[in-house]
Structures are given as C-alpha cells and as structure tokens.
Design a protein around this motif. Structure first.
Motif, PDB file in Angstrom:
ATOM      1  N   ILE A 131      -7.003  -0.223  -3.512  1.00 29.35           N
ATOM      2  CA  ILE A 131      -6.212   0.689  -2.746  1.00 29.35           C
ATOM      3  C   ILE A 131      -7.232   1.874  -2.014  1.00 29.35           C
ATOM      4  O   ILE A 131      -8.143   2.391  -2.996  1.00 29.35           O
ATOM      5  N   CYS A 132      -7.099   1.981  -0.875  1.00 23.94           N
ATOM      6  CA  CYS A 132      -8.058   3.292  -0.274  1.00 23.94           C
ATOM      7  C   CYS A 132      -6.891   4.039   0.671  1.00 23.94           C
ATOM      8  O   CYS A 132      -5.843   3.675   0.886  1.00 23.94           O
ATOM      9  N   GLY A 133      -7.193   5.348   0.717  1.00 23.01           N
ATOM     10  CA  GLY A 133      -6.462   6.044   1.583  1.00 23.01           C
ATOM     11  C   GLY A 133      -5.140   6.721   0.800  1.00 23.01           C
ATOM     12  O   GLY A 133      -4.274   6.888   1.524  1.00 23.01           O
ATOM     13  N   VAL A 134      -5.376   7.019  -0.388  1.00 22.83           N
ATOM     14  CA  VAL A 134      -4.064   7.459  -1.100  1.00 22.83           C
ATOM     15  C   VAL A 134      -4.320   8.938  -1.129  1.00 22.83           C
ATOM     16  O   VAL A 134      -3.347   9.555  -1.911  1.00 22.83           O
ATOM     17  N   ALA A 189      -2.216   4.444   3.530  1.00 21.54           N
ATOM     18  CA  ALA A 189      -3.009   4.046   2.285  1.00 21.54           C
ATOM     19  C   ALA A 189      -2.915   2.512   2.855  1.00 21.54           C
ATOM     20  O   ALA A 189      -2.313   1.902   3.545  1.00 21.54           O
ATOM     21  N   ARG A 212      -6.173   3.352  -7.979  1.00 24.31           N
ATOM     22  CA  ARG A 212      -7.349   3.275  -7.156  1.00 24.31           C
ATOM     23  C   ARG A 212      -8.378   2.670  -7.900  1.00 24.31           C
ATOM     24  O   ARG A 212      -9.196   1.750  -7.354  1.00 24.31           O
ATOM     25  N   ALA A 236       0.817  -1.171   0.002  1.00 26.65           N
ATOM     26  CA  ALA A 236      -0.053  -0.182   0.018  1.00 26.65           C
ATOM     27  C   ALA A 236       0.582   1.334  -0.042  1.00 26.65           C
ATOM     28  O   ALA A 236       0.470   2.312  -0.592  1.00 26.65           O
ATOM     29  N   LYS A 251      -2.413   7.621  -6.727  1.00 26.95           N
ATOM     30  CA  LYS A 251      -3.686   7.649  -6.910  1.00 26.95           C
ATOM     31  C   LYS A 251      -4.366   7.052  -8.129  1.00 26.95           C
ATOM     32  O   LYS A 251      -5.287   6.547  -8.530  1.00 26.95           O
TER      33      LYS A 251
END
Length: 202
Positions: free
Chosen positions: A42-45, A51, A25, A17, A22
């Motif tokens: 992927i989350c939180g980038v 992430a 995503r 991660a 981005k």
C-alpha cells in the motif's frame, strides 16, 4: 499501480486501497493478475493523496506484460467520481472542439466537486479502468462495461455493440493506406474480435 489487490495467494479475498490503513504498509499483498507474483504494498495512506497499491520492491516486480505493472497515473483523489458519466465523456472526446452542439432540451447532468478535475482524455479513463477489477463499479457503471480487455472478455460473449475503450493489438497489416483503415484484434490474449477503424468520409 492498482486500487485493489488480494490478501491471499488464491486470490479469493479482495482488498481495496480505500480500506487500507497505515498498519497495512508493511504487509505484502498479491497482484490481481493470477500469473504475476509481484509483491504489492500500500502507498499513499498518509492522507496527502488517494491510497493505491504498487509493486515497489525491487526484487519482486511485475512480470513482463502485466497490466497492473504498466505506467498508470490515475489518482482517485484528483477526480470526482460522482460527476463522471462514461457516455458523456466519450461523446465529448469525439466531438470537435471548435463546434458546440446544443440540445433543445438539456438532459439531467451530474454535479460534483468543482475543486476536482474532469476526465479529459481517453488515457485518463483507461488508467482509471485498469486500476479496478472489471466487476467493480465507478460512478455506478461496471468497469468491464467501459473497457474491453483480457479481464473483461467474459462480459462480451457475443460481441461488442456499444462504445467501449478497446485494448488490442495490430492484426496483420496494421494500416491500409488505400482504404485508410486500421485493424486491431482484442482482447490481446485471445484476439477474439477484430475492429476496423476508418477515416470519416473514406
């Protein structure tokens, strides 16, 4: 939730991660569990938090019992990896809070970012361990040398001889009220080892 996934179905190309951008995503990645076909994204980038990967598509969830689908609140950005010492954390958790033990000659200790919180519970360390591959390291220690579970079983061919976090299940009579003992088997799938927890002084 996981800090790593695989880019390919054969689980040969690992992807972390922390290396995601981005542009990643909308790319589907593969769950680390080879028996789980969850679609990981992927989350939180966006830079607001660390992430991580999650199976956040309703039609492609984790299979029942997948360890990467269990609730996991580990957020790498909240903890200072450089200040983490597994042995010290376990020792502190097992020391009664009302008593303070002072050493004659204090040993060297790790210093870290004062704005980040330390690990204070077994659950926090457990969530951290489950977020990484057992062969990965956290603060210089292999994940598999901190937790005994289905993934790290190969690291314990002859037994478990030091303090570890054990992921197991009840074996037979879970609690013996006469001996004041709790018996569990671990890892969960193979049940290779049995662990007996008893009350001090019993």
């Amino acid at each position: 939730m996981s800090m790593y996934v695989f880019k390919d179905k054969q689980r040969k190309i690992k992807f972390y991660a922390k290396d995601a951008t981005k542009e990643n995503r909308d790319i589907r990645f593969y769950c680390p569990n080879p028996y789980c076909d969850a679609h990981m994204y992927i989350c939180g980038v966006d830079g607001l938090s660390a992430a991580y990967f999650s199976a956040n598509r309703q039609n492609h969830p984790h299979i029942n019992g997948c360890s990467y689908g269990s609730p996991n609140n580990f957020n790498a950005s909240e903890y200072d990896e450089n200040a983490f010492d597994f042995e010290n954390v376990l020792e502190a958790l097992m020391t009664p809070s009302q008593s303070t033990i002072r050493k004659e000659t204090p040993g060297p200790h790790k210093t870290g970012d004062p704005t980040k919180k330390p690990f204070r519970t077994i659950r926090q360390v457990y969530d951290m361990c489950k977020s990484f591959d057992p062969a990965d390291t956290y603060s210089g220690v292999e994940i598999g040398q901190m937790i005994v579970d289905d993934r790290s079983e190969y690291m314990y061919p002859k037994g478990v001889f030091r303090k570890r976090i054990i992921e197991g299940q009840a074996k037979g009579q879970f609690y013996n009220s006469i001996k004041k003992e709790i018996t569990i088997s671990a890892p969960i799938k193979s049940r290779k080892y049995s662990f007996v927890l008893n009350a001090q002084g019993a």
